[in-house]
Design a protein around this motif. Structure first.
Motif, PDB file in Angstrom:
ATOM      1  N   GLN A 137     -10.716   7.449 -17.599  1.00 21.95           N
ATOM      2  CA  GLN A 137     -11.997   6.763 -17.447  1.00 21.95           C
ATOM      3  C   GLN A 137     -12.189   5.691 -18.531  1.00 21.95           C
ATOM      4  O   GLN A 137     -12.527   4.545 -18.235  1.00 21.95           O
ATOM      5  CB  GLN A 137     -13.133   7.778 -17.503  1.00 21.95           C
ATOM      6  CG  GLN A 137     -14.414   7.230 -16.933  1.00 21.95           C
ATOM      7  CD  GLN A 137     -15.419   8.310 -16.547  1.00 21.95           C
ATOM      8  OE1 GLN A 137     -15.082   9.483 -16.456  1.00 21.95           O
ATOM      9  NE2 GLN A 137     -16.650   7.905 -16.323  1.00 21.95           N
ATOM     10  N   ALA A 138     -11.946   6.088 -19.780  1.00 25.44           N
ATOM     11  CA  ALA A 138     -12.115   5.135 -20.891  1.00 25.44           C
ATOM     12  C   ALA A 138     -11.125   3.978 -20.758  1.00 25.44           C
ATOM     13  O   ALA A 138     -11.462   2.814 -21.011  1.00 25.44           O
ATOM     14  CB  ALA A 138     -11.909   5.844 -22.221  1.00 25.44           C
ATOM     15  N   LEU A 139      -9.905   4.329 -20.337  1.00 20.95           N
ATOM     16  CA  LEU A 139      -8.882   3.287 -20.218  1.00 20.95           C
ATOM     17  C   LEU A 139      -9.235   2.294 -19.107  1.00 20.95           C
ATOM     18  O   LEU A 139      -9.173   1.074 -19.317  1.00 20.95           O
ATOM     19  CB  LEU A 139      -7.517   3.940 -19.946  1.00 20.95           C
ATOM     20  CG  LEU A 139      -6.315   3.026 -20.025  1.00 20.95           C
ATOM     21  CD1 LEU A 139      -6.198   2.383 -21.389  1.00 20.95           C
ATOM     22  CD2 LEU A 139      -5.027   3.792 -19.734  1.00 20.95           C
ATOM     23  N   LEU A 140      -9.647   2.834 -17.973  1.00 20.70           N
ATOM     24  CA  LEU A 140     -10.014   1.948 -16.855  1.00 20.70           C
ATOM     25  C   LEU A 140     -11.197   1.057 -17.251  1.00 20.70           C
ATOM     26  O   LEU A 140     -11.203  -0.143 -16.966  1.00 20.70           O
ATOM     27  CB  LEU A 140     -10.359   2.770 -15.611  1.00 20.70           C
ATOM     28  CG  LEU A 140     -10.681   1.939 -14.362  1.00 20.70           C
ATOM     29  CD1 LEU A 140      -9.432   1.251 -13.818  1.00 20.70           C
ATOM     30  CD2 LEU A 140     -11.304   2.789 -13.268  1.00 20.70           C
ATOM     31  N   THR A 147     -17.990   5.429 -12.060  1.00 25.64           N
ATOM     32  CA  THR A 147     -18.285   6.585 -12.929  1.00 25.64           C
ATOM     33  C   THR A 147     -18.228   7.912 -12.174  1.00 25.64           C
ATOM     34  O   THR A 147     -18.184   8.960 -12.798  1.00 25.64           O
ATOM     35  CB  THR A 147     -19.706   6.459 -13.535  1.00 25.64           C
ATOM     36  OG1 THR A 147     -20.614   6.159 -12.486  1.00 25.64           O
ATOM     37  CG2 THR A 147     -19.775   5.399 -14.621  1.00 25.64           C
ATOM     38  N   ASP A 148     -18.214   7.854 -10.838  1.00 28.06           N
ATOM     39  CA  ASP A 148     -18.347   9.145 -10.137  1.00 28.06           C
ATOM     40  C   ASP A 148     -17.049   9.957 -10.156  1.00 28.06           C
ATOM     41  O   ASP A 148     -15.936   9.432 -10.201  1.00 28.06           O
ATOM     42  CB  ASP A 148     -18.888   8.957  -8.712  1.00 28.06           C
ATOM     43  CG  ASP A 148     -17.884   8.335  -7.791  1.00 28.06           C
ATOM     44  OD1 ASP A 148     -17.333   9.047  -6.944  1.00 28.06           O
ATOM     45  OD2 ASP A 148     -17.646   7.107  -7.949  1.00 28.06           O
ATOM     46  N   GLU A 149     -17.271  11.271 -10.121  1.00 22.99           N
ATOM     47  CA  GLU A 149     -16.179  12.229 -10.280  1.00 22.99           C
ATOM     48  C   GLU A 149     -15.123  12.106  -9.182  1.00 22.99           C
ATOM     49  O   GLU A 149     -13.921  12.185  -9.445  1.00 22.99           O
ATOM     50  CB  GLU A 149     -16.782  13.636 -10.266  1.00 22.99           C
ATOM     51  CG  GLU A 149     -15.943  14.643 -11.032  1.00 22.99           C
ATOM     52  CD  GLU A 149     -16.631  16.001 -11.057  1.00 22.99           C
ATOM     53  OE1 GLU A 149     -15.980  16.978 -10.701  1.00 22.99           O
ATOM     54  OE2 GLU A 149     -17.832  16.028 -11.423  1.00 22.99           O
ATOM     55  N   PHE A 188      -2.625   9.470 -29.637  1.00 22.10           N
ATOM     56  CA  PHE A 188      -2.060   9.198 -28.314  1.00 22.10           C
ATOM     57  C   PHE A 188      -2.920   8.164 -27.600  1.00 22.10           C
ATOM     58  O   PHE A 188      -2.425   7.270 -26.925  1.00 22.10           O
ATOM     59  CB  PHE A 188      -1.986  10.492 -27.487  1.00 22.10           C
ATOM     60  CG  PHE A 188      -1.533  10.267 -26.070  1.00 22.10           C
ATOM     61  CD1 PHE A 188      -0.202  10.012 -25.780  1.00 22.10           C
ATOM     62  CD2 PHE A 188      -2.448  10.259 -25.018  1.00 22.10           C
ATOM     63  CE1 PHE A 188       0.220   9.759 -24.475  1.00 22.10           C
ATOM     64  CE2 PHE A 188      -2.039  10.011 -23.711  1.00 22.10           C
ATOM     65  CZ  PHE A 188      -0.709   9.771 -23.448  1.00 22.10           C
ATOM     66  N   LYS A 189      -4.244   8.277 -27.802  1.00 22.60           N
ATOM     67  CA  LYS A 189      -5.164   7.348 -27.141  1.00 22.60           C
ATOM     68  C   LYS A 189      -4.858   5.897 -27.549  1.00 22.60           C
ATOM     69  O   LYS A 189      -4.759   5.014 -26.706  1.00 22.60           O
ATOM     70  CB  LYS A 189      -6.612   7.707 -27.508  1.00 22.60           C
ATOM     71  CG  LYS A 189      -7.632   6.880 -26.764  1.00 22.60           C
ATOM     72  CD  LYS A 189      -9.041   7.205 -27.220  1.00 22.60           C
ATOM     73  CE  LYS A 189     -10.019   6.195 -26.632  1.00 22.60           C
ATOM     74  NZ  LYS A 189     -11.362   6.331 -27.151  1.00 22.60           N
ATOM     75  N   ASP A 239      -4.524  -1.198 -11.157  1.00 26.10           N
ATOM     76  CA  ASP A 239      -3.059  -1.386 -11.229  1.00 26.10           C
ATOM     77  C   ASP A 239      -2.576  -1.242 -12.668  1.00 26.10           C
ATOM     78  O   ASP A 239      -1.591  -0.554 -12.948  1.00 26.10           O
ATOM     79  CB  ASP A 239      -2.669  -2.789 -10.744  1.00 26.10           C
ATOM     80  CG  ASP A 239      -2.678  -2.877  -9.243  1.00 26.10           C
ATOM     81  OD1 ASP A 239      -2.835  -1.826  -8.596  1.00 26.10           O
ATOM     82  OD2 ASP A 239      -2.544  -4.005  -8.719  1.00 26.10           O
ATOM     83  N   VAL A 240      -3.271  -1.922 -13.565  1.00 25.17           N
ATOM     84  CA  VAL A 240      -2.853  -1.921 -14.973  1.00 25.17           C
ATOM     85  C   VAL A 240      -2.945  -0.504 -15.546  1.00 25.17           C
ATOM     86  O   VAL A 240      -2.026  -0.031 -16.234  1.00 25.17           O
ATOM     87  CB  VAL A 240      -3.741  -2.892 -15.808  1.00 25.17           C
ATOM     88  CG1 VAL A 240      -3.507  -2.703 -17.296  1.00 25.17           C
ATOM     89  CG2 VAL A 240      -3.470  -4.331 -15.405  1.00 25.17           C
ATOM     90  N   THR A 241      -4.028   0.196 -15.233  1.00 24.57           N
ATOM     91  CA  THR A 241      -4.211   1.543 -15.770  1.00 24.57           C
ATOM     92  C   THR A 241      -3.117   2.483 -15.258  1.00 24.57           C
ATOM     93  O   THR A 241      -2.526   3.244 -16.028  1.00 24.57           O
ATOM     94  CB  THR A 241      -5.617   2.077 -15.386  1.00 24.57           C
ATOM     95  OG1 THR A 241      -6.583   1.126 -15.813  1.00 24.57           O
ATOM     96  CG2 THR A 241      -5.906   3.414 -16.033  1.00 24.57           C
TER      97      THR A 241
END
Lengths: 201, 186
Positions: free
Chosen positions: A28-31, B63-65, A68-69, A46-48
């Protein structure tokens, strides 16, 4: 809950479930970071994905000197830069520099215009300055984290960030647009996030 | 009162980012109300940063699961079809091995120089021993590259080999020297 470094050790021993957990933790953080860098959800996906695949392939190169992050984000940021380069989104023709800002100045500014002009100026910054600026402002990362992701010394990360902001100020001043930017800023409440000190002027 | 004009404007960026020594930060805070010029610079940077924060937040991010469950599954499907690079391959990319390879290359150059010297001088027992030991070092370094950084000849040792070769050439008669050069030319 296992720490990232423990999961990495398991992945190195062939445990794909451990890698699945790392994906869950960081996707999530990466995207979010990559979307803000490339400004396109499909491309960011694609990149993620590619970043995770590369991280998996080269997991034996991860020695745990940084988190690692940070390592994963470094791979993703470099992948994003390459994708942008290959799709020629970064092409800047010299005679077009500042055109966006000047055009906005001529027709008078509303909020949307000034923000678009700001975005365009950010995109015109040199690669390293733009990356440092986005990671700092969009992602609220510390300069230490930015340095790890950009694989450069702490002072260099900070210098890139500073130069990026200074360049933007200089362009906006040249085009007499600082007042509009300030007006736009005064029209909304700026959240007082960590590392960003708001001072009453 | 305009305040000090010689302040580098980047100091105000550090001020906003909380990257200053607390005492310097306090001094600047005291200065702001009395320095129109510096106040303006600070305000400019605050507005640029504030506007950019707003821009960043305006970019829509899922944001959704369910979205992320699906995204995770897509990544893992690709991972399952991906081969992890073996540790041996990875080690090839490590700097230590690069240094070892450079060491082996250096050995090959110096080793061949020693070997040629031994042959040029008629292969006298001492020279052959030198050549043999250099070959042994070469073989060992190929088998165990880790040892190379510890065993490469120093520039001083290279000079010594060159000096020895020059000395031997000096001691030769004109005729012997001519034969050596003819062999070299062949």
């Amino acid at each position: 809950m296992k720490a990232d470094i423990e999961l990495v050790t398991l992945v190195k021993d062939g445990d794909t479930d451990a890698f699945s957990e790392l994906v869950r933790r960081h996707q999530q953080a990466l995207l979010r970071t990559i979307v803000r860098m490339v400004r396109d959800l499909d491309l960011a996906e694609d990149v993620t994905q590619e970043a995770f695949i590369k991280a998996y392939q080269k997991i034996h190169l991860f020695e745990g000197r940084a988190s690692f992050k940070s390592w994963l984000f470094q791979i993703a940021v470099n992948t994003a830069k390459n994708k942008l380069r290959s799709s020629k989104r970064e092409t800047v023709e010299i005679d077009k520099v500042n055109v966006a800002v000047s055009a906005q100045a001529e027709k008078g500014l509303v909020h949307q215009d000034i923000q678009e002009a700001l975005i365009e100026e950010v995109e015109r910054l040199p690669d390293k300055q733009r990356t440092a600026l986005k990671l700092r402002i969009y992602e609220d990362l510390s300069f230490k984290e930015i340095a790890q992701i950009m694989d450069c010394p702490y002072d260099t990360a900070k210098a890139n960030y500073r130069h990026g902001l200074m360049k933007i100020r200089s362009v906006f001043k040249e085009n007499d647009l600082m007042r509009s930017l300030i007006q736009n800023y005064d029209d909304f409440v700026v959240p007082q996030g960590a590392g960003h000190s708001e001072v009453k002027t | 009162m305009s305040g000090p004009r010689d302040l580098d404007e980047s100091i105000w960026i550090d001020y906003i980012e909380d990257e200053l020594d607390p005492s310097l930060r306090d001094d600047l805070t005291t200065l702001i109300p009395h320095s129109g010029e510096n106040k303006e610079i600070l305000k400019d940077y605050q507005s640029i940063r504030g506007n950019l924060e707003k821009v960043g937040k305006a970019i829509e991010v899922p944001t959704d699961e369910n979205y992320f469950n699906d995204f995770h599954d897509r990544i893992m499907a690709r991972v399952k079809n991906t081969k992890m690079q073996s540790p041996v391959v990875v080690r090839l990319f490590q700097k230590r091995v690069y240094r070892a390879v450079a060491g082996v290359a250096l050995f090959l150059i110096i080793g061949s120089a020693i070997w040629n010297t031994a042959n040029l001088t008629g292969g006298k027992p001492g020279d052959i021993e030198v050549a043999k030991s250099s070959n042994w070092l070469l073989e060992s370094s190929v088998k165990n590259p880790e040892m190379v950084p510890n065993t490469v000849l120093t520039p001083g040792e290279t000079d010594m080999v060159m000096d020895a070769a020059a000395e031997k050439l000096d001691k030769m008669s004109e005729k012997e020297r001519e034969q050596v050069f003819r062999r070299l030319a062949d």
